[in-house]
Design a protein around this motif. Structure first.
Motif, short mmCIF file in Angstrom:
data_model
loop_
_atom_site.label_atom_id
_atom_site.label_comp_id
_atom_site.label_asym_id
_atom_site.label_seq_id
_atom_site.Cartn_x
_atom_site.Cartn_y
_atom_site.Cartn_z
N VAL A 1 -7.71 -1.55 -1.00
CA VAL A 1 -7.50 -2.11 0.34
C VAL A 1 -8.80 -2.05 1.14
O VAL A 1 -9.17 -3.00 1.84
CB VAL A 1 -6.37 -1.36 1.07
CG1 VAL A 1 -6.26 -1.83 2.52
CG2 VAL A 1 -5.05 -1.58 0.36
N TYR B 1 -11.28 -4.78 -0.07
CA TYR B 1 -10.89 -6.15 0.29
C TYR B 1 -11.05 -6.42 1.77
O TYR B 1 -11.50 -7.51 2.17
CB TYR B 1 -9.45 -6.40 -0.13
CG TYR B 1 -8.96 -7.78 0.20
CD1 TYR B 1 -9.52 -8.90 -0.42
CD2 TYR B 1 -7.97 -7.98 1.15
CE1 TYR B 1 -9.09 -10.18 -0.11
CE2 TYR B 1 -7.54 -9.26 1.46
CZ TYR B 1 -8.10 -10.35 0.83
OH TYR B 1 -7.68 -11.61 1.15
N VAL B 2 -10.69 -5.47 2.61
CA VAL B 2 -10.72 -5.69 4.06
C VAL B 2 -12.13 -5.48 4.62
O VAL B 2 -12.60 -6.27 5.45
CB VAL B 2 -9.73 -4.76 4.77
CG1 VAL B 2 -9.79 -4.98 6.29
CG2 VAL B 2 -8.32 -4.99 4.27
N ARG C 1 -3.48 -8.07 -3.72
CA ARG C 1 -2.84 -8.84 -2.64
C ARG C 1 -1.60 -8.11 -2.10
O ARG C 1 -1.38 -8.01 -0.89
CB ARG C 1 -2.43 -10.22 -3.15
CG ARG C 1 -1.88 -11.14 -2.06
CD ARG C 1 -1.11 -12.31 -2.68
NE ARG C 1 -1.91 -13.04 -3.64
CZ ARG C 1 -2.75 -14.02 -3.31
NH1 ARG C 1 -2.91 -14.36 -2.06
NH2 ARG C 1 -3.43 -14.64 -4.27
N TRP D 1 -2.63 -4.93 -0.18
CA TRP D 1 -3.22 -5.25 1.12
C TRP D 1 -2.13 -5.62 2.13
O TRP D 1 -2.15 -5.16 3.27
CB TRP D 1 -4.25 -6.36 0.96
CG TRP D 1 -4.13 -7.48 1.94
CD1 TRP D 1 -3.77 -8.77 1.68
CD2 TRP D 1 -4.37 -7.44 3.35
NE1 TRP D 1 -3.75 -9.51 2.82
CE2 TRP D 1 -4.11 -8.71 3.86
CE3 TRP D 1 -4.76 -6.43 4.22
CZ2 TRP D 1 -4.23 -9.01 5.21
CZ3 TRP D 1 -4.88 -6.74 5.57
CH2 TRP D 1 -4.62 -8.00 6.05
N ASN D 2 -1.17 -6.44 1.71
CA ASN D 2 -0.10 -6.83 2.61
C ASN D 2 0.83 -5.68 2.96
O ASN D 2 1.36 -5.62 4.06
CB ASN D 2 0.71 -7.97 1.99
CG ASN D 2 0.04 -9.32 2.12
OD1 ASN D 2 0.00 -9.90 3.19
ND2 ASN D 2 -0.52 -9.81 1.04
N GLY E 1 -2.20 -2.42 4.29
CA GLY E 1 -3.24 -2.72 5.27
C GLY E 1 -2.79 -2.51 6.71
O GLY E 1 -3.45 -1.78 7.47
N HIS F 1 -8.57 -6.01 10.03
CA HIS F 1 -10.02 -6.06 9.83
C HIS F 1 -10.75 -5.36 10.97
O HIS F 1 -11.72 -4.62 10.75
CB HIS F 1 -10.48 -7.51 9.73
CG HIS F 1 -11.95 -7.67 9.54
ND1 HIS F 1 -12.82 -7.82 10.62
CD2 HIS F 1 -12.73 -7.67 8.42
CE1 HIS F 1 -14.05 -7.92 10.16
NE2 HIS F 1 -14.04 -7.84 8.84
#
Length: 235
Positions: A21, A24-25, A51, A54-55, A58, A199
């Motif tokens: 995570v 990616y972020v 994916r 992250w969803n 995150g 982010h």
């Protein structure tokens, strides 16, 4: 009532999920880029797993970071807020991402709307002030929506405008723009709102202003931020 363990039913270790995570972020990487980077470290996962993680995690990680930051900011005086809106296209249509940045360059709030009128500016202001309180000065550009919204909340006398005064907010857009290009834009307002919020929190967490501090202090701050990140979501 005991706190629910967020990683309870996952076979992958929480350390790997947090790492995926963060990569990616925090960095302008695609899902497949993260998959390849983890594979080089002996971690064999699919980009679809990244994916999903992250969803799922995150927003939870960002919420913990944001909660601690809000408590700290509300306990002391806030001198300047820089308010600005940036254009973001969703399926070819122009939308507006409102952002509030404090005097140290940390993004306080992000809010997506289809318009940039008084109603949108007022909702953005109320949402930000509810979480962080009220600053001494609001620095904005000359968009009339800001003046109308600040007049509504009784803070129009705290507004400042100027040609170069809002550079702090303009510069804070750059990391998000780089991330937006890596993601090949957004397709829904909801996904834009979620990613912008997450982010901003992750970027604030790891932003140590390395150019303004000695190398020794920067290394300590970076290590502390990483150690705190590894504790997110812990039971």
């Amino acid at each position: 009532m005991t706190k629910r363990k967020p990683f309870k039913y996952f076979k992958t270790s929480p350390e790997i999920i947090r790492l995926a995570v963060m990569l990616y972020v925090r960095f302008p990487l695609s899902l497949r880029n993260v998959e390849d980077l983890l594979h080089e470290r002996g971690i064999d996962i699919s980009h679809e797993s990244v994916r999903f993680w992250w969803n799922r995690f995150g927003p939870m990680f960002a919420s913990e970071i944001r909660m601690k930051r809000a408590e700290r900011l509300r306990s002391g005086p806030q001198w300047y807020w820089h308010l600005d809106e940036m254009f973001v296209k969703i399926n070819g249509e122009r939308h507006y991402l409102w952002r509030a940045v404090d005097q140290e360059g940390e993004v306080l709030e992000s809010y997506v709307t289809k318009t940039r009128d008084k109603k949108a500016a007022l909702k953005f202001l109320k949402k930000t002030m509810k979480r962080y309180g009220r600053p001494h000065v609001f620095v904005t550009d000359k968009l009339r929506s800001y003046s109308a919204a600040l007049r509504e909340v009784g803070a129009v006398d705290r507004q400042e405008t100027g040609r170069w005064l809002n550079n702090r907010a303009e510069n804070s857009h750059l990391p998000f723009r780089r991330r937006e290009r890596a993601m090949q834009r957004f397709r829904r307002m909801r996904s834009l709102q979620m990613f912008a919020s997450v982010h901003a929190s992750v970027f604030n967490h790891f932003n140590s202003e390395r150019s303004f501090s000695p190398r020794a202090n920067f290394k300590k701050n970076r290590a502390a931020a990483l150690a705190e990140w590894r504790q997110l979501g812990a039971a």
